[in-house]
Design a protein around this motif. Structure first.
Motif, PDB file in Angstrom:
ATOM      1  N   LYS A 315       6.673   5.671   7.960  1.00 45.08           N
ATOM      2  CA  LYS A 315       5.522   5.358   8.799  1.00 45.08           C
ATOM      3  C   LYS A 315       5.092   6.553   9.643  1.00 45.08           C
ATOM      4  O   LYS A 315       3.910   6.690   9.981  1.00 45.08           O
ATOM      5  CB  LYS A 315       5.829   4.147   9.681  1.00 45.08           C
ATOM      6  CG  LYS A 315       5.922   2.847   8.895  1.00 45.08           C
ATOM      7  CD  LYS A 315       6.235   1.661   9.780  1.00 45.08           C
ATOM      8  CE  LYS A 315       6.314   0.377   8.945  1.00 45.08           C
ATOM      9  NZ  LYS A 315       6.611  -0.821   9.758  1.00 45.08           N
ATOM     10  N   GLU A 317       5.232   9.478   8.502  1.00 42.36           N
ATOM     11  CA  GLU A 317       4.733  10.415   7.498  1.00 42.36           C
ATOM     12  C   GLU A 317       5.546  11.716   7.478  1.00 42.36           C
ATOM     13  O   GLU A 317       5.002  12.815   7.314  1.00 42.36           O
ATOM     14  CB  GLU A 317       3.254  10.714   7.734  1.00 42.36           C
ATOM     15  CG  GLU A 317       2.367   9.478   7.768  1.00 42.36           C
ATOM     16  CD  GLU A 317       0.979   9.763   8.279  1.00 42.36           C
ATOM     17  OE1 GLU A 317       0.297  10.627   7.678  1.00 42.36           O
ATOM     18  OE2 GLU A 317       0.580   9.140   9.292  1.00 42.36           O
ATOM     19  N   ASN A 402       2.649  18.876  11.500  1.00 46.67           N
ATOM     20  CA  ASN A 402       1.267  18.431  11.640  1.00 46.67           C
ATOM     21  C   ASN A 402       0.377  19.440  12.356  1.00 46.67           C
ATOM     22  O   ASN A 402      -0.746  19.105  12.748  1.00 46.67           O
ATOM     23  CB  ASN A 402       1.233  17.088  12.377  1.00 46.67           C
ATOM     24  CG  ASN A 402       1.916  15.981  11.602  1.00 46.67           C
ATOM     25  OD1 ASN A 402       1.472  15.566  10.543  1.00 46.67           O
ATOM     26  ND2 ASN A 402       3.044  15.514  12.118  1.00 46.67           N
ATOM     27  N   MET A 409      -2.050  17.296  14.828  1.00 42.66           N
ATOM     28  CA  MET A 409      -2.466  15.928  14.546  1.00 42.66           C
ATOM     29  C   MET A 409      -1.282  14.969  14.738  1.00 42.66           C
ATOM     30  O   MET A 409      -0.156  15.277  14.363  1.00 42.66           O
ATOM     31  CB  MET A 409      -2.995  15.814  13.116  1.00 42.66           C
ATOM     32  CG  MET A 409      -4.171  16.730  12.810  1.00 42.66           C
ATOM     33  SD  MET A 409      -5.567  16.486  13.943  1.00 42.66           S
ATOM     34  CE  MET A 409      -6.005  14.782  13.587  1.00 42.66           C
ATOM     35  N   PRO A 411       0.712  11.341  14.006  1.00 40.26           N
ATOM     36  CA  PRO A 411       0.800  10.304  12.966  1.00 40.26           C
ATOM     37  C   PRO A 411      -0.064   9.097  13.334  1.00 40.26           C
ATOM     38  O   PRO A 411      -0.108   8.686  14.504  1.00 40.26           O
ATOM     39  CB  PRO A 411       2.284   9.947  12.952  1.00 40.26           C
ATOM     40  CG  PRO A 411       2.975  11.154  13.498  1.00 40.26           C
ATOM     41  CD  PRO A 411       2.046  11.732  14.503  1.00 40.26           C
ATOM     42  N   LYS A 412      -0.746   8.527  12.352  1.00 42.21           N
ATOM     43  CA  LYS A 412      -1.664   7.419  12.616  1.00 42.21           C
ATOM     44  C   LYS A 412      -0.969   6.254  13.296  1.00 42.21           C
ATOM     45  O   LYS A 412      -1.551   5.580  14.147  1.00 42.21           O
ATOM     46  CB  LYS A 412      -2.308   6.968  11.302  1.00 42.21           C
ATOM     47  CG  LYS A 412      -3.284   7.986  10.723  1.00 42.21           C
ATOM     48  CD  LYS A 412      -3.884   7.491   9.417  1.00 42.21           C
ATOM     49  CE  LYS A 412      -4.817   8.544   8.823  1.00 42.21           C
ATOM     50  NZ  LYS A 412      -5.386   8.098   7.512  1.00 42.21           N
ATOM     51  N   VAL A 413       0.288   5.999  12.931  1.00 38.54           N
ATOM     52  CA  VAL A 413       0.992   4.847  13.483  1.00 38.54           C
ATOM     53  C   VAL A 413       1.241   4.992  14.986  1.00 38.54           C
ATOM     54  O   VAL A 413       1.411   3.994  15.696  1.00 38.54           O
ATOM     55  CB  VAL A 413       2.325   4.627  12.727  1.00 38.54           C
ATOM     56  CG1 VAL A 413       3.362   5.677  13.112  1.00 38.54           C
ATOM     57  CG2 VAL A 413       2.873   3.233  12.939  1.00 38.54           C
ATOM     58  N   GLN A 415      -0.929   6.677  17.102  1.00 45.51           N
ATOM     59  CA  GLN A 415      -2.169   6.880  17.857  1.00 45.51           C
ATOM     60  C   GLN A 415      -2.522   5.713  18.779  1.00 45.51           C
ATOM     61  O   GLN A 415      -2.978   5.938  19.911  1.00 45.51           O
ATOM     62  CB  GLN A 415      -3.304   7.211  16.892  1.00 45.51           C
ATOM     63  CG  GLN A 415      -3.131   8.585  16.247  1.00 45.51           C
ATOM     64  CD  GLN A 415      -4.184   8.913  15.213  1.00 45.51           C
ATOM     65  OE1 GLN A 415      -5.258   8.288  15.163  1.00 45.51           O
ATOM     66  NE2 GLN A 415      -3.895   9.900  14.372  1.00 45.51           N
ATOM     67  N   ASP A 421      -5.461  11.370  19.296  1.00 46.44           N
ATOM     68  CA  ASP A 421      -5.097  11.616  17.906  1.00 46.44           C
ATOM     69  C   ASP A 421      -4.577  13.010  17.641  1.00 46.44           C
ATOM     70  O   ASP A 421      -4.131  13.314  16.528  1.00 46.44           O
ATOM     71  CB  ASP A 421      -6.284  11.327  16.979  1.00 46.44           C
ATOM     72  CG  ASP A 421      -7.469  12.234  17.225  1.00 46.44           C
ATOM     73  OD1 ASP A 421      -7.386  13.120  18.123  1.00 46.44           O
ATOM     74  OD2 ASP A 421      -8.495  12.075  16.530  1.00 46.44           O
ATOM     75  N   ARG A 422      -4.653  13.885  18.662  1.00 41.55           N
ATOM     76  CA  ARG A 422      -4.152  15.245  18.478  1.00 41.55           C
ATOM     77  C   ARG A 422      -3.785  15.875  19.806  1.00 41.55           C
ATOM     78  O   ARG A 422      -4.242  15.435  20.875  1.00 41.55           O
ATOM     79  CB  ARG A 422      -5.192  16.120  17.768  1.00 41.55           C
ATOM     80  CG  ARG A 422      -6.357  16.576  18.634  1.00 41.55           C
ATOM     81  CD  ARG A 422      -7.321  17.422  17.860  1.00 41.55           C
ATOM     82  NE  ARG A 422      -8.006  16.639  16.837  1.00 41.55           N
ATOM     83  CZ  ARG A 422      -8.660  17.174  15.802  1.00 41.55           C
ATOM     84  NH1 ARG A 422      -8.675  18.477  15.651  1.00 41.55           N
ATOM     85  NH2 ARG A 422      -9.258  16.396  14.934  1.00 41.55           N
TER      86      ARG A 422
END
Length: 424
Positions: A315, A317, A402, A409, A411-413, A415, A421-422
């Motif tokens: 998750k 990544e 990342n 960046m 990881p989306k999970v 955010q 997001d970064r």
């Protein structure tokens, strides 16, 4: 610690396991344990026999006194005095033999599971699987210790000023990343049926002995001498010790607990890139999972815990691999350990982020952690624990893997937990 009966009944198997660990003088140590157990049993048996004889004479004295035969009673009474001296001497011998046996058993590590490979160091660990693609970074890639300075998110100089080396200060988005990871790991565990515990971070000596940090790892633990307390090296210690001197019902099993805590390690390693930055710290945060299971289910549980930790890495990544540790690289108390390592793209090396271990009865024997089955008999439970996950190297890998010219960046999970997001 090992059960004495385990050594007596399977001497060759225990010896082979300890040799797989490269445990020195294994055969001599096991023979000494058996000899001490024989001495303990023989002195106890002799003591019980003499005590029984003394009790019988005492009854006879009472009978003689009631019958008015005082002179005969006095003569026999001299015999009971001699027997009492023998009983006391045997009790002292028995107590010493038992204390010596326990002290010796504390020095013997757990017997590795049959699947544990032989080996002397990390170089001999077995790679079970690898997952995920190694990222290709841009030409100006930086290791995390440079990234944290560039974006001002973790400050080692401030930590050194406040406490000393190995105590970083997390700032701004660095602090928020820590908090996001902790909440993410806890939420994931709760969804999998774990029960959240917020444990003390100081434990007493009995707790250290219960889970096996003492007497093996005193040098790695911070010690508050005025109160005879230790700062925890991992949440495993206080969470597992909840069940010290407890008899559970079989229906209570499995018990699944999760807890977040700071962790403290005195020995942070030598100088060099492999321990630079977040790679090895004196203080760090970790979310720990602990299970207490039926002996018949513990290896099934170990596999499910390994799969669960892998799911967290997927998750996030992060590319990872799973290692089965060899006998020479296993922890003192473990019967089988899987290490999870993530690939840190800027350092171009694998970093351990989790260990998941089955201790079988090794900890529960120390803890006197038992359960009662339907037949009303008690037996030792099996204990397991795992990092899910330790934060420092996870953070290092997220930052390194990342990074882009425009920032790092997230990881989306994470955010939704972060609110950004970064890092830029």
């Amino acid at each position: 610690m090992l059960l004495v009966n385990q050594i007596r009944e399977n001497f060759a198997g225990v010896l082979a396991g300890l040799q797989k660990r490269n445990f020195p003088n294994a055969e001599a140590v096991l023979n000494q344990a058996v000899a001490l157990d024989e001495l303990r049993k023989s002195t106890q048996s002799e003591r019980d026999q003499i005590q029984s004889e003394s009790n019988a004479i005492s009854k006879e004295i009472g009978t003689l006194m009631r019958e008015g035969r005082a002179e005969e009673a006095v003569k026999i009474k001299e015999k009971t005095a001699e027997l009492k001296i023998q009983v006391k001497d045997l009790e002292e011998q028995n107590s010493k033999a038992e204390a010596d046996l326990i002290a010796l058993l504390y020095t013997i590590p757990n017997v590795p599971h049959i699947s544990v490979p032989a080996g002397k160091s990390a170089d001999d660990n077995e790679v079970v699987l690898e997952n995920g693609a190694i990222p290709t970074l841009y030409e100006g890639k930086l290791p995390h210790w440079d990234l944290i300075k560039k974006y001002d998110i973790i400050d080692f100089d401030l930590g050194n000023k406040i406490s000393g080396a190995g105590f970083p200060v997390y700032k701004g988005k660095g602090a928020r990343l820590q908090r996001a990871l902790i909440n993410f790991f806890l939420d994931e565990a709760l969804e999998q049926g774990y029960y959240e515990i917020q444990p003390p971070i100081l434990v007493n000596e009995d707790s250290g002995y219960g889970t096996g940090q003492l007497p093996d790892k005193e040098g790695q633990m911070y010690y508050a001498g005025a109160d005879n307390l230790y700062l925890i090296p991992t949440g495993e210690v206080p969470i597992t010790n909840i069940y010290r001197d407890v008899i559970l019902s079989e229906s209570d099993l499995p018990i699944k607990n999760v807890g977040h805590s700071p962790c403290f390690r005195r020995e942070a390693g030598s100088w060099g890139a492999h321990v630079r930055g977040l790679n090895r710290l004196h203080q760090f945060d970790k979310v720990e999972i602990v299970q207490i299971t039926h002996p018949d289910k513990s290896y099934e549980t170990l596999e499910s815990m390994s799969t669960y930790v892998q799911g967290l890495l997927q998750k996030l990544e992060l590319p990872y691999r799973v290692l089965r540790l060899c006998g020479g690289d296993m922890g003192f108390t473990s019967a089988l350990t899987y290490d999870m390592e993530v690939f840190s793209a800027a350092q171009e090396r694998w970093l351990e982020v989790s260990s998941v271990s089955n201790f079988e009865t090794y900890q529960s024997n120390r803890l006197k952690l038992r359960f009662r089955g339907d037949d009303k008999k008690t037996q030792l439970a099996h204990s397991l624990n795992g990092s899910a996950l330790a934060l420092p190297r996870i953070v290092a890998s997220i930052l390194e893997n990342n990074q882009t010219p425009e920032g790092i960046m997230m990881p989306k999970v994470l955010q939704p937990y972060l609110g950004f997001d970064r890092i830029s």
